[in-house]
Design an enzyme around this catalytic site. Structure first.
Site, PDB file in Angstrom:
ATOM      1  N   GLY A  33     -31.095  49.050 -22.962  1.00 42.77           N
ATOM      2  CA  GLY A  33     -32.005  50.076 -22.459  1.00 42.77           C
ATOM      3  C   GLY A  33     -33.439  49.751 -22.792  1.00 42.77           C
ATOM      4  CG  ASN A  34     -36.616  50.751 -20.578  1.00 37.21           C
ATOM      5  OD1 ASN A  34     -37.151  51.855 -20.614  1.00 37.21           O
ATOM      6  ND2 ASN A  34     -36.037  50.269 -19.486  1.00 37.21           N
ATOM      7  NE  ARG A  35     -39.305  50.656 -28.734  1.00 39.13           N
ATOM      8  CZ  ARG A  35     -38.489  50.869 -29.768  1.00 39.13           C
ATOM      9  NH1 ARG A  35     -37.980  52.068 -29.945  1.00 39.13           N
ATOM     10  NH2 ARG A  35     -38.211  49.903 -30.604  1.00 39.13           N
TER      11      ARG A  35
END
Ligand code: CTP
Ligand code: CA
Length: 232
Positions: A33-35
């Site tokens: 995932g990412n932020r």
């Protein structure tokens, strides 16, 4: 959102907003995932409704759905692509605030990867995800997305030895082929040797609007102003 003072300038428009990060499955319990929080896209969706638009929000974000917004849930970049292209078929504007994973695991394990006996887990091989914005531009070229549909991209850039944030933004706008690109400066711009925290809204017509550092609601307003201006 102070309804009383907002322009009702998006009435009759169908605006598709993508928001948040994608999740690329590794196994049944894990993902890459990412932020991205989704806050910018959700702010855009809420404000567009308040200015009269019909809004479809394609998102994986863990945020409440803004009132009167139609939310479509997605996880992976490929799901995001499918749902965005579907919604875009009737869109006047598509705003791509989502942080799309550039890569996904080539293989998704059907059972959970376990520790234990013998070897450590193998490397996770990655492959490229489709470029949804480029696919939207191509779909518009083929008439699958209305020819008049305005396509808005986002880019978070840092300056480096080869180019400034603005130069990277201009190059990305040209490469992507969208109509507007919202360029956010992240980190220090080494080319100009100074911090400036704002960004730009770049228009494929050549227009460049500097946007000072501001809340996501205020930036959302500036972006929708640029959409209205460009739609005239
Ligand atoms: N985007 C997309 N599909 C992808 C990657 C990005 O639609 N697979 C969209 C994003 O939603 C954003 C814009 O393209 O609106 C720019 O994203 P960015 O990650 O900055 O562009 P990339 O072409 O992936 O360039 P980079 O190599 O700098 O990450
Ligand atoms: Ca990227």
């Amino acid at each position: 959102l102070d309804g009383g003072s907002l322009p009702w300038d998006l009435a009759g428009k169908h605006i598709v907003v993508t928001s948040g990060g994608t999740r690329e499955e590794i196994d049944p319990v894990r993902f890459l995932g990412n932020r991205s929080s989704g806050k910018q896209g959700h702010a855009l969706a809420a404000l567009a409704v308040a200015r009269g638009a019909e809004v479809t929000l394609v998102t994986s974000a863990d945020l409440p759905t803004p009132p009167a917004v139609t939310e479509v849930r997605i996880e992976s970049a490929r799901e995001l692509r499918e749902e965005t292209l579907r919604a875009a078929a009737t869109a006047d504007v598509v705003i791509k605030a989502a942080a799309v994973a550039d890569f996904r695991p080539s293989h998704v394990s059907e059972s959970k990867l376990k520790k234990g006996t013998g070897a450590e887990p193998a490397e996770i091989r990655l492959e490229r995800n489709p470029d949804i914005l480029a696919d939207l531009v191509a779909a518009r070229g083929r008439g699958e997305v209305p020819t008049s549909c305005l396509l808005v991209g986002f880019a978070a850039e840092t300056g480096d030895a080869s180019a400034s944030v603005l130069e990277h933004g201009r190059a990305k706008l040209a490469r992507k082929g969208c109509d507007l690109l919202v360029v956010n400066e992240v980190g220090r711009d080494t080319t100009f040797g100074r911090d400036h925290n704002g960004g730009w809204i770049l228009d494929s017509d050549g227009g460049e609007t500097l946007v000072d550092r501001a809340s996501k609601d205020i930036l959302a307003g500036r972006i929708l102003d640029a959409v209205v201006e460009r739609s005239r």
